[in-house]
Design a protein around this motif. Structure first.
Motif, PDB file in Angstrom:
ATOM      1  N   PHE A 117       0.868  -1.184   0.000  1.00 39.52           N
ATOM      2  CA  PHE A 117       0.000   0.000   0.000  1.00 39.52           C
ATOM      3  C   PHE A 117       0.902   1.230   0.000  1.00 39.52           C
ATOM      4  O   PHE A 117       1.341   1.701   1.037  1.00 39.52           O
ATOM      5  N   ASN A 118       1.156   1.733  -1.189  1.00 40.75           N
ATOM      6  CA  ASN A 118       2.092   2.849  -1.365  1.00 40.75           C
ATOM      7  C   ASN A 118       1.369   4.184  -1.190  1.00 40.75           C
ATOM      8  O   ASN A 118       0.672   4.642  -2.089  1.00 40.75           O
ATOM      9  N   ILE A 119       1.553   4.809  -0.036  1.00 44.60           N
ATOM     10  CA  ILE A 119       1.005   6.144   0.195  1.00 44.60           C
ATOM     11  C   ILE A 119       2.080   7.197  -0.056  1.00 44.60           C
ATOM     12  O   ILE A 119       1.877   8.381   0.183  1.00 44.60           O
ATOM     13  N   GLY A 120       3.213   6.772  -0.564  1.00 43.55           N
ATOM     14  CA  GLY A 120       4.351   7.675  -0.694  1.00 43.55           C
ATOM     15  C   GLY A 120       4.523   8.319  -2.049  1.00 43.55           C
ATOM     16  O   GLY A 120       5.590   8.892  -2.309  1.00 43.55           O
ATOM     17  N   ALA A 121       3.513   8.250  -2.918  1.00 43.70           N
ATOM     18  CA  ALA A 121       3.657   8.889  -4.227  1.00 43.70           C
ATOM     19  C   ALA A 121       3.902  10.383  -4.101  1.00 43.70           C
ATOM     20  O   ALA A 121       4.593  10.977  -4.940  1.00 43.70           O
ATOM     21  N   GLN A 122       3.373  10.997  -3.037  1.00 42.29           N
ATOM     22  CA  GLN A 122       3.580  12.422  -2.814  1.00 42.29           C
ATOM     23  C   GLN A 122       5.068  12.730  -2.628  1.00 42.29           C
ATOM     24  O   GLN A 122       5.621  13.619  -3.278  1.00 42.29           O
ATOM     25  N   GLY A 123       5.716  11.997  -1.764  1.00 41.48           N
ATOM     26  CA  GLY A 123       7.138  12.214  -1.536  1.00 41.48           C
ATOM     27  C   GLY A 123       7.985  11.822  -2.726  1.00 41.48           C
ATOM     28  O   GLY A 123       8.982  12.494  -3.050  1.00 41.48           O
ATOM     29  N   GLN A 124       7.622  10.744  -3.405  1.00 42.34           N
ATOM     30  CA  GLN A 124       8.360  10.309  -4.588  1.00 42.34           C
ATOM     31  C   GLN A 124       8.249  11.335  -5.705  1.00 42.34           C
ATOM     32  O   GLN A 124       9.214  11.588  -6.427  1.00 42.34           O
ATOM     33  N   LEU A 125       7.076  11.940  -5.841  1.00 41.09           N
ATOM     34  CA  LEU A 125       6.898  13.015  -6.823  1.00 41.09           C
ATOM     35  C   LEU A 125       7.796  14.200  -6.492  1.00 41.09           C
ATOM     36  O   LEU A 125       8.423  14.791  -7.382  1.00 41.09           O
ATOM     37  N   ILE A 126       7.859  14.565  -5.217  1.00 43.75           N
ATOM     38  CA  ILE A 126       8.679  15.708  -4.809  1.00 43.75           C
ATOM     39  C   ILE A 126      10.155  15.454  -5.110  1.00 43.75           C
ATOM     40  O   ILE A 126      10.858  16.338  -5.623  1.00 43.75           O
ATOM     41  N   LEU A 127      10.639  14.245  -4.799  1.00 43.06           N
ATOM     42  CA  LEU A 127      12.048  13.936  -5.108  1.00 43.06           C
ATOM     43  C   LEU A 127      12.301  13.985  -6.608  1.00 43.06           C
ATOM     44  O   LEU A 127      13.320  14.522  -7.073  1.00 43.06           O
ATOM     45  N   GLY A 128      11.375  13.440  -7.382  1.00 43.92           N
ATOM     46  CA  GLY A 128      11.527  13.512  -8.832  1.00 43.92           C
ATOM     47  C   GLY A 128      11.534  14.937  -9.335  1.00 43.92           C
ATOM     48  O   GLY A 128      12.308  15.290 -10.240  1.00 43.92           O
ATOM     49  N   ALA A 129      10.684  15.780  -8.753  1.00 46.48           N
ATOM     50  CA  ALA A 129      10.628  17.186  -9.154  1.00 46.48           C
ATOM     51  C   ALA A 129      11.925  17.908  -8.806  1.00 46.48           C
ATOM     52  O   ALA A 129      12.411  18.745  -9.590  1.00 46.48           O
ATOM     53  N   LEU A 152      15.093  11.334 -17.019  1.00 47.98           N
ATOM     54  CA  LEU A 152      15.848  10.304 -16.298  1.00 47.98           C
ATOM     55  C   LEU A 152      16.134  10.736 -14.863  1.00 47.98           C
ATOM     56  O   LEU A 152      16.111   9.909 -13.938  1.00 47.98           O
ATOM     57  N   GLY A 153      16.403  12.040 -14.661  1.00 45.65           N
ATOM     58  CA  GLY A 153      16.623  12.533 -13.309  1.00 45.65           C
ATOM     59  C   GLY A 153      15.393  12.383 -12.436  1.00 45.65           C
ATOM     60  O   GLY A 153      15.482  11.983 -11.270  1.00 45.65           O
ATOM     61  N   SER A 154      14.224  12.694 -12.980  1.00 47.26           N
ATOM     62  CA  SER A 154      12.989  12.542 -12.213  1.00 47.26           C
ATOM     63  C   SER A 154      12.723  11.079 -11.886  1.00 47.26           C
ATOM     64  O   SER A 154      12.276  10.747 -10.781  1.00 47.26           O
ATOM     65  N   ILE A 155      13.016  10.194 -12.831  1.00 39.18           N
ATOM     66  CA  ILE A 155      12.854   8.761 -12.585  1.00 39.18           C
ATOM     67  C   ILE A 155      13.796   8.298 -11.485  1.00 39.18           C
ATOM     68  O   ILE A 155      13.407   7.544 -10.583  1.00 39.18           O
ATOM     69  N   LEU A 156      15.041   8.775 -11.544  1.00 38.30           N
ATOM     70  CA  LEU A 156      16.037   8.382 -10.540  1.00 38.30           C
ATOM     71  C   LEU A 156      15.632   8.864  -9.148  1.00 38.30           C
ATOM     72  O   LEU A 156      15.707   8.106  -8.169  1.00 38.30           O
ATOM     73  N   GLY A 157      15.207  10.125  -9.041  1.00 38.76           N
ATOM     74  CA  GLY A 157      14.818  10.651  -7.730  1.00 38.76           C
ATOM     75  C   GLY A 157      13.670   9.871  -7.122  1.00 38.76           C
ATOM     76  O   GLY A 157      13.724   9.471  -5.944  1.00 38.76           O
ATOM     77  N   GLY A 158      12.617   9.624  -7.894  1.00 35.69           N
ATOM     78  CA  GLY A 158      11.494   8.866  -7.376  1.00 35.69           C
ATOM     79  C   GLY A 158      11.852   7.429  -7.067  1.00 35.69           C
ATOM     80  O   GLY A 158      11.392   6.859  -6.072  1.00 35.69           O
ATOM     81  N   ALA A 159      12.694   6.812  -7.923  1.00 34.33           N
ATOM     82  CA  ALA A 159      13.082   5.419  -7.719  1.00 34.33           C
ATOM     83  C   ALA A 159      13.886   5.251  -6.433  1.00 34.33           C
ATOM     84  O   ALA A 159      13.701   4.267  -5.694  1.00 34.33           O
ATOM     85  N   ALA A 286       9.700   5.377  -9.408  1.00 36.74           N
ATOM     86  CA  ALA A 286      10.138   5.953 -10.681  1.00 36.74           C
ATOM     87  C   ALA A 286       8.964   6.575 -11.423  1.00 36.74           C
ATOM     88  O   ALA A 286       9.078   7.674 -11.983  1.00 36.74           O
ATOM     89  N   LEU A 287       7.836   5.888 -11.441  1.00 37.03           N
ATOM     90  CA  LEU A 287       6.651   6.415 -12.124  1.00 37.03           C
ATOM     91  C   LEU A 287       6.143   7.682 -11.447  1.00 37.03           C
ATOM     92  O   LEU A 287       5.782   8.660 -12.109  1.00 37.03           O
ATOM     93  N   ALA A 288       6.107   7.674 -10.117  1.00 41.39           N
ATOM     94  CA  ALA A 288       5.678   8.872  -9.400  1.00 41.39           C
ATOM     95  C   ALA A 288       6.664  10.009  -9.604  1.00 41.39           C
ATOM     96  O   ALA A 288       6.278  11.182  -9.705  1.00 41.39           O
ATOM     97  N   GLY A 289       7.958   9.693  -9.665  1.00 40.72           N
ATOM     98  CA  GLY A 289       8.955  10.728  -9.907  1.00 40.72           C
ATOM     99  C   GLY A 289       8.779  11.408 -11.248  1.00 40.72           C
ATOM    100  O   GLY A 289       9.024  12.612 -11.395  1.00 40.72           O
ATOM    101  N   MET A 290       8.314  10.652 -12.266  1.00 41.26           N
ATOM    102  CA  MET A 290       8.049  11.245 -13.572  1.00 41.26           C
ATOM    103  C   MET A 290       6.978  12.325 -13.483  1.00 41.26           C
ATOM    104  O   MET A 290       6.977  13.276 -14.273  1.00 41.26           O
TER     105      MET A 290
END
Length: 407
Positions: A117-129, A152-159, A286-290
Motif C-alpha cells: 500500500f504505497n502512500i508515498g507517491a507524494q514524496g516520490q513526486l517531490i524527489l523527482g521534481a 531520467l533525473g525525475s525517474i532516478l529521484g522517485g526510484a 520511478a513512475l511517481a517521480g516522472m
C-alpha cells in the motif's frame, strides 16, 4: 460433461469494471442531490413543497443539471465558446491535469499489485521534481538530450525514494504505510530546506522558489502557446503501455502479481520475494517521480513547495478506481483531470461550491471500497467467486500461477 460458459450479460454483471462504473454513477447521483440541497431556488421552492411539489423537483433538476453542464463545458467541450480553440481548450486542460496524475497513479497501482500500500507517491513526486528541476536549470544542452536527462533525473529521484521503502520493507519487515507517510514529510521538509539554500533557491530572491528551467529542459507544447498541454502527456501514455506490458507480458510482472496475491506461496514456488518487493517499489517510485518532471518541466517552469499539490494522494483514489489495471488507471486519471478542470468552471458559472467535486471524489472512494453496497444499490446481487486448487501432482509453478495469475 462440460459446464456451459456464462452469457455476456452474466459476465458483465459479475465484472469488477461494472462496479467501478456504477460507483461513479452513484457518486454523481448523490452529488446531484447535494447540489440541489445547497441551491437557493430549490430550498426556496421546498418551503411550499406539499402545495406544488413539481416546483421543487424542477428547481432541483435545474440546479444539478446546470452544474454538471458547466462542469462539462469546463472539462470536455465548451459549446458556448466563439472559437474552435475556445471550444477545445477545456479538453486540453483535462489532459494537462491528468498527465502527472496518470504516472503517479500507475506507480501506486504497481505497488498494489505487489501487495504494497504505497502512500508515498507524494514524496516520490517531490524527489523527482527536485532532481528534474536541478538538472533543468543547471545544465545547458541541446533540447532532446537535455529533456531526456530531465526525465531520467525525475525517474532516478522517485526510484531512490521508493526503493528505500521497498528495501526497508523486505529486509526489516517495516510496514510500508508507516514508511511512506514518514518519507512524505521528510521529502516535503527537505524541499522546503533546499528552496532556502543556494542548491535550489533562485539567485537574488528571498522566496522559496527555484530558478526557471531552461527552455531546452522543458516539455514542448503540443498545440502552441494558446494551450498548456505538453509532450509529457505522450510520455505518460507511453508509460501506461510499458506498465501494461510489464504486468501482463513479462516475467517480473508475473512475479509481482504472485507476491501480491500470496507471498508465502510465491516464495515456496522459488520466487525471490525480497527482490520483487524492492523492484516493485523502485518502479512505483520511478513512475511517481516522472510526475514531478511533468509538473515542473511541463507546466510550472519552476519549483515551489506546492509542486505536488494533492496529486500523490489523489493517485491512491485513481489506482483504486482503475482496479490497479493500467488501462483502468488511464481512464480514471482522465476522469479526475476532468473534475479538476471542470470544477472551477462549475463554481464560477453556477455558484456551486467547488467542495462538491471533492465530495463526489470521496464518494467514489467509498463506493469502490464497498462493492456489495454498489451491487445492492443497482440490484446486481453478490459476485460469485470460484477458486480452483491445484492437485498434488502439479508442480510448484502452478502454485505461483494460482497465487498471482490473471483472472
Amino acid at each position: 460433461m462440460s459446464t456451459p460458459s456464462p452469457s455476456f450479460l452474466a459476465r458483465l454483471r459479475s465484472s469488477s469494471a461494472l462496479v467501478s462504473v456504477l460507483a461513479i454513477v452513484a457518486s454523481f447521483i448523490v452529488g446531484g442531490i447535494l447540489i440541489a440541497a445547497t441551491d437557493e431556488k430549490t430550498t426556496s421552492a421546498a418551503t411550499y413543497f406539499f402545495a406544488r411539489p413539481l416546483d421543487t423537483l424542477a428547481a432541483a433538476w435545474d440546479a444539478a443539471a446546470g452544474s454538471y453542464a458547466a462542469m462539462f463545458r469546463g472539462a470536455i467541450f465548451n459549446y458556448d465558446a466563439g472559437t474552435f480553440a475556445g471550444m477545445m481548450r477545456p479538453l486540453t486542460e483535462t489532459l494537462t491535469y491528468a498527465t502527472p496524475l496518470l504516472t503517479a497513479s500507475l506507480g501506486v497501482a504497481v505497488a498494489f499489485r505487489a501487495g504494497l500500500f504505497n502512500i508515498g507517491a507524494q514524496g516520490q513526486l517531490i524527489l523527482g521534481a527536485m532532481f528534474a528541476t536541478w538538472i533543468g536549470f543547471t545544465l545547458e544542452l541541446a533540447w532532446p538530450l537535455h529533456l531526456l536527462l530531465v526525465i531520467l533525473g525525475s525517474i532516478l529521484g522517485g526510484a531512490l525514494w521508493g526503493g528505500l521503502v521497498g528495501w526497508l520493507k523486505a529486509k526489516t519487515g517495516a510496514h510500508e504505510v508507516i514508511l511512506t507517510i514518514m518519507l512524505n514529510y521528510v521529502a516535503l521538509n527537505l524541499l522546503g530546506y533546499l528552496l532556502n539554500t543556494p542548491v535550489l533557491q533562485r539567485p537574488g530572491s528571498t522566496n522559496p522558489v527555484s530558478p526557471q528551467v531552461n527552455p531546452s529542459g522543458m516539455y514542448p507544447l503540443l498545440f502552441g502557446e494558446d494551450f498548456r498541454l505538453h509532450a509529457g502527456f505522450l510520455v505518460a501514455l507511453a508509460a501506461t503501455a510499458v506498465v501494461w506490458w510489464l504486468m501482463n507480458r513479462s516475467t517480473l510482472g508475473f512475479e509481482i502479481k504472485a507476491v501480491g496475491s500470496n507471498r508465502h506461496a510465491a516464495k515456496t514456488a522459488g520466487i525471490n520475494t525480497v527482490k520483487v518487493t524492492v523492484l516493485a517499489m523502485v518502479i512505483a517510485g520511478a513512475l511517481a517521480g516522472m510526475s514531478g518532471a511533468a509538473q515542473v518541466n511541463g507546466t510550472e517552469r519552476f519549483l515551489t513547495e506546492s509542486v505536488a499539490a494533492s496529486i500523490g494522494f489523489d493517485a491512491i483514489t485513481v489506482a483504486l478506481l482503475g482496479r490497479s489495471h493500467p488501462i483502468g488507471v488511464l481512464f480514471a486519471s482522465l476522469l479526475f483531470g476532468a473534475f479538476r478542470a471542470g470544477g472551477l468552471t462549475m463554481q464560477i458559472a453556477t455558484g456551486t461550491p467547488i467542495d462538491i467535486v471533492l465530495v463526489v471524489q470521496s464518494l467514489i472512494v467509498l463506493f469502490i471500497a464497498a462493492p456489495p453496497l454498489v451491487r445492492s444499490l443497482f440490484g446486481l446481487g453478490e459476485r460469485k467467486k470460484k477458486r480452483e486448487r491445484p492437485s498434488k501432482g502439479e508442480p510448484k509453478q502452478a502454485v505461483a500461477a494460482a497465487a498471482g495469475g490473471d483472472k
